[in-house]
Design an enzyme around this catalytic site. Sequence first.
Site: not given
Length: 672
Positions: A461-462, A465, A468
């Site tokens: 998940h991290e 990010h 991104h």
Amino acid sequence: MTNPLLTDWDTPFGIAPFDAISDEDFAPALEAALAEHEAEIAAIAAQTGPADFDSVIGALEAAGERLDKVLSVFFTVAGADSNDKRQQLQRDFSPRLARHFAAVTANKALYARIEAVWETREGLNLDEEQARVLMLTRRNFLRAGAALEGEADVRMTEIKARLAELGTAFTQNLLADERDWVMELCESDLDGLPGFVVEAARAAGREKGKDGPVITLSRSLIVPFLQFSPRRDLRERAFRAWAARGANGGETDNCAIAAEILALREERAKLLGYGNFAQYKLETEMAKTPEAVRGLLMAVWEPAKARAEADAAVLEDMMHADGVNGRLEPWDWRYYAERRRRAEHDFDEAEVKPYLSLDAMIAAAFACANRLFGLEFKPLDVPLYHPDCRAWEVTREGRHVAVFIGDYFARGSKRSGAWCSAMRGQAKFPREQAPVVINVCNFSKGEPALLSYDDARTLFHEFGHALHQMLSDVTYESVSGTSVARDFVELPSQLYEHWLEVPQVLREFARHVETGEAMPQALLDKVLAAANFDQGFQTVEYVASAMVDLEFHDGAAPGDVMARQAEVLDRLGMPDAIVMRHASPQFAHVFSGDGYSSGYYSYMWSEVMDADAFAAFEEAGDAFDPALARALEAHILSKGGSVDAGELYQRFRGRLPGVEALLKGRGLIAAE
Ligand SMILES: [Zn+2]
């Protein structure tokens, strides 16, 4: 002596020189950087003559560079490696920074310059990103009240101050109610509780100065108690106290505070020219309107409720088989659901962990980024703020892309949770700047460090990010990386979690630390099935909260929040044995601050998109389909907030997201 925070950083890739910075450097550096930013802002506001994009908007983008550098270092260490001194600095800085940024948007001369650029925008020949940055800048000022004059301006300032007070009071009341209630247990009350709950109850007892174990209203203690205690009478007592937090009458009651907050928000929205607060709040989001949010929530509600009702019938039968008559109550749900979970999906966490070493999961996250986007990761030896931190240089076809820092282990000096931040965001203006991105997690240390399946998901998940941020390819930093709408920002992160579940990824990387064998399929199936357990209940308690939040803000503010809450739940047909995940007097997301007000839906909004976006790869029959990966980067990961979120999604998927993939993913409708 020169302050290392204020010099040009002559380090590899311009990473902050952590080894040269001491805590004494922060306060003077912040003062100097704030003064510099104030002077830059004053110079832009004092300009005369025709206003154009570069002299106003470009100059605003370029301003505050030193402040960004100082704050990026400070907030990195304050969050991930704090100490008394840093905590004190944080308390000192936060009102100082709030005043500083409020003064920028309250600067009428500056606002007039922005408005002048806006008026002439048609003739300025702006590209798509510049037009967007201009619109966003002006909108931020307008939403902060920059265009208000006279009495309205004064009233706006009063409202903001009062809302800040009320938010703090709401939080403190909730904490007081949580702190003041304990249920003392005798030894026989512990029967049936697993060791970790007994330990936690004893530790809580010691902390409260009691002789024996106690149950408190801390979520991490009461939820497992409700899950495991066979004592229905104790479950009921604990549950009733938990559900009543913030609504116990007297000084700590939050109902009147919540009503005042809603009334002030409505007044604020109307001063700014919006019909109500939900319209004001959703303007900046991908959802844009209350109708769109309601549409999403209702599309999920009906199938979730049907599933929850079917599950309730199963659980009620289990209860009757136990010899307990009557209806299944909210204090029964978790207990019977846990017994059902053990019967249907049990697996031992200890059996899974040896297959999920931290190093293997980092390698898996990197390998997926390599297959999808061609990124390569090379360990980088630079001084960082803590010996547990590791850094990598990220390249593509030999060209530098970013620096990635991983700070994975829990320690006392780190706040809880997991997060991603950019110490330096990607930008090309006023000069090229490659990102420096950090992932911070709280995994247990070990030799070797082993993760639970949830931990591994968090790591992916991290890292989503981080991608991104790292793949961002825009001109202006204010729209780079994760500077996007709140209901869009979790798309890249939640989407990336799906690659952990790709069978070929697990086969390759989820290998036993000692034997090197792949995780047995049967164990893997259990892990994946368990992740979807009890989704009817979880979806219902969440959507009910999101709907109440929306209805509070879409329309006239209710004088009586509990009456309005009851009305909304009644209209939804809330199942009897489930309550809202956060009842209004304890709904900190909505009332402690403004962050998630009429925004609690956004978790599910993002989940709809990540499920729908990953379905594109499933439809292509290849989780690493090169054309789709290119489209994901081109339309979403590289664009930051430089284009409207809905438009970006349409460019990637050819249409807006539908809820079907989410319903299938949560097991709320059958997958074909
Ligand atoms: Zn996230």
